[in-house]
Scaffold this motif. Structure first.
Motif, PDB file in Angstrom:
ATOM      1  N   HIS A 171     -15.960  50.696  40.427  1.00  0.00           N
ATOM      2  CA  HIS A 171     -15.939  49.311  39.956  1.00  0.00           C
ATOM      3  C   HIS A 171     -17.154  49.012  39.091  1.00  0.00           C
ATOM      4  CE1 HIS A 171     -15.379  44.967  39.963  1.00  0.00           C
ATOM      5  NE2 HIS A 171     -16.629  44.841  40.369  1.00  0.00           N
ATOM      6  N   ARG A 172     -18.315  49.456  39.518  1.00  0.00           N
ATOM      7  CA  ARG A 172     -19.532  49.199  38.734  1.00  0.00           C
ATOM      8  C   ARG A 172     -19.475  49.897  37.383  1.00  0.00           C
ATOM      9  NH1 ARG A 172     -24.042  50.090  43.544  1.00  0.00           N
ATOM     10  NH2 ARG A 172     -23.664  48.124  44.648  1.00  0.00           N
ATOM     11  N   ALA A 175     -16.865  48.088  35.143  1.00  0.00           N
ATOM     12  CA  ALA A 175     -17.374  46.799  34.682  1.00  0.00           C
ATOM     13  C   ALA A 175     -18.452  46.975  33.624  1.00  0.00           C
ATOM     14  CB  ALA A 175     -17.914  46.000  35.866  1.00  0.00           C
ATOM     15  N   SER A 176     -19.318  47.963  33.809  1.00  0.00           N
ATOM     16  CA  SER A 176     -20.374  48.218  32.836  1.00  0.00           C
ATOM     17  C   SER A 176     -19.793  48.667  31.494  1.00  0.00           C
ATOM     18  CB  SER A 176     -21.330  49.281  33.381  1.00  0.00           C
ATOM     19  OG  SER A 176     -22.312  49.622  32.425  1.00  0.00           O
ATOM     20  N   ARG A 178     -16.853  47.981  30.319  1.00  0.00           N
ATOM     21  CA  ARG A 178     -16.168  46.854  29.689  1.00  0.00           C
ATOM     22  C   ARG A 178     -17.175  45.960  28.961  1.00  0.00           C
ATOM     23  NH1 ARG A 178     -15.135  41.584  30.795  1.00  0.00           N
ATOM     24  NH2 ARG A 178     -13.178  40.737  29.958  1.00  0.00           N
ATOM     25  N   THR A 322      -9.771  46.573  26.301  1.00  0.00           N
ATOM     26  CA  THR A 322     -10.943  45.749  26.008  1.00  0.00           C
ATOM     27  C   THR A 322     -11.353  45.982  24.560  1.00  0.00           C
ATOM     28  OG1 THR A 322     -11.729  45.878  28.301  1.00  0.00           O
ATOM     29  CG2 THR A 322     -13.338  45.265  26.615  1.00  0.00           C
TER      30      THR A 322
END
Length: 475
Positions: A171-172, A175-176, A178, A322
């Motif tokens: 997840h980290r 997210a980074s 993105r 994205t």
């Protein structure tokens, strides 16, 4: 006595660190004989030797006074979610269990999360118990006994924690990536064909910048960019991918693998293929925008690696992509041309060399069964039909086959959308396709499902000055 031994003696210490080689250590005089198992997930971002050393140190402290490590099994570059049978060293340890002269009585791991994930340990314990081999964990400080409720709770907690760590790390990272894409940063990897990598400044992490690491951006490659522009321009005119491949190979244009020897080193044929051209034509990064998450990568951890490829690559829908907030590099094709190329459908010639075109291919759905209608050529005319999922002759109360001629269908769509008689059928079809609308067809009427948006018809077609009104306005 070596110089280090002299120094250690002066410090009043003895070197108790394990000195075992990868395979065999000195046999202990008494106590249990342990086989050590450890793992590191990557070799690019971790030092396997350092990881192995600290895990063995933890293991040695756990079994101190109970025995010694006599064999070492260590996997490097293996995922914790991978089954033991798919990890080379773990598989070798499992094979050693069946040998009466295996040389060890128990197994000690350096860390639960390094050795197991989820419920792997409970499933393996039955096998270990069958061969009389104990399993020790640093977290328990002793051999695991699943008849002990405290041990059962501990193993369950550690299994959930190991998977939670995977999820959190993923997840980290996602997210980074993105956020960095939105900022227009290059995320790494090789440059797409037509571009090359150039340094763009110091790394944003200060520690990496001090070590001289740099960030990179995409710049136009003067040798290959003209080929990419040519591909989009030719495809825009309606040429098929196969004809583009033949043209490139006939002219001797180096393919991506031939131009850059480090690309696709597994390929032996240095020729253009339909797949290569298609990948280029479908890559939106040629419009100058940084785009991420076009595809996802997962791994199959339930099937042995020798039976099926474990690496699973799947394309993500466009709503999960994205896109950077600003243009990140020089474009090789405009956005409108890129989108137009994605919507092209090459007309295939018949056996006689005749080409047939269906303006509304993929846009029609049957109002009876909601199936997509098939393109059907009858008596020299384009048409569309739906047999409601049946291929045999009609029997019983089955609905009759729905068949609509294209010229009649165009008239009905015009009435449904209040179009002028001079409206171009091709333009109407392109507008319906661009807005992802669907034409629902019945034997006596058609309706357009979906609101059509965009510029007014008058602006795009000055000679057809009428605005559409009703339930499906054209702008």
């Amino acid at each position: 006595m070596t110089g280090r031994d002299i120094l250690m003696a002066w410090m009043g210490r003895q070197d108790s660190a394990p000195r075992g080689n990868h395979r065999q250590c000195h046999d202990p005089a008494d106590g249990l004989r342990f086989a050590f198992y450890g793992r590191t997930s990557t070799i690019d971002h971790q030092d396997p030797e350092t990881s192995k050393a600290w895990q063995m140190e933890v293991a040695s402290e756990t079994i101190a006074g109970h025995g010694h490590i006599v064999k070492v099994f260590f996997d490097a570059g293996q995922s914790r979610r991978g089954a033991w049978r798919d990890r080379p060293e773990a598989a070798e340890l499992l094979a050693a269990l069946r040998d009466p002269n295996r040389g060890f009585d128990a197994i000690i791991v350096g860390e639960y999360e390094r050795a197991f994930a989820g419920d792997q340990l409970p499933r393996l314990l039955a096998l270990f118990r069958r061969y009389g081999v104990q399993v020790w964990l640093p977290e328990s400080g002793e051999a695991i006994d699943m008849d002990n409720p405290e041990h059962r709770a501990l193993v369950k907690m550690l299994g959930g924690q190991s998977l939670r760590e995977v999820v959190r790390a993923r997840h980290r990272a996602m997210a980074s990536m993105r956020v960095q894409t939105l900022e227009g940063r290059f995320l790494g990897g090789r440059a797409p064909y037509g571009y090359m990598l150039v340094e763009s400044g110091a790394h944003p992490r200060l520690a990496d910048a001090r070590r001289g690491r740099m960030t990179y951006r995409l710049e136009v490659d003067p040798e290959t960019a003209p080929v990419v522009r040519w591909l989009f321009a030719e495809r825009r005119t309606g040429r098929s991918v196969d004809s583009l491949v033949r043209d490139l190979n006939d002219r001797g244009v180096p393919c991506p693998a031939a131009h850059d020897a480090d690309r696709n080193t597994h390929r032996t044929r240095r020729r253009w293929t339909a797949e290569t051209v298609t990948v280029i034509l479908q890559n939106p990064r040629y419009t100058g925008w940084q785009i991420w998450n076009r595809q996802g990568v997962d791994h199959d951890h339930t099937t042995p690696a020798d039976r099926r490829r474990r690496r699973i690559v799947k394309r993500n829908p466009t709503d999960r992509w994205t896109v950077s907030r600003q243009r990140a590099h020089t474009p090789l094709v405009g956005e409108q041309d890129f989108v137009a190329v994605q919507r092209l459908r090459t007309r295939r010639p018949t056996n006689t060399g005749e080409t047939r075109e269906y303006l509304f291919a993929g846009l029609l759905r049957c109002g009876i069964c909601d199936r997509r209608m098939d393109c059907h050529w009858v008596n020299g005319r384009a048409g569309y039909r739906c047999r409601h999922g049946h291929t045999g002759p009609r029997t019983g109360d089955r609905p009759a086959t729905l068949y609509l001629r294209e010229d009649h269908l165009i008239t009905r769509i015009g009435r449904a959308l209040h179009l002028p008689a001079a409206a171009s059928p091709r333009t109407v079809a392109e507008r319906i396709r661009a807005n992802r609308a669907v034409v629902v067809c019945h034997a006596d009427a058609v309706t357009v499902d979906g609101t059509l948006t965009g510029p007014t018809w008058e602006k795009e077609n000055p000679t057809e000055s009428v605005h559409y009104a009703g339930t499906n306005p054209m702008g």
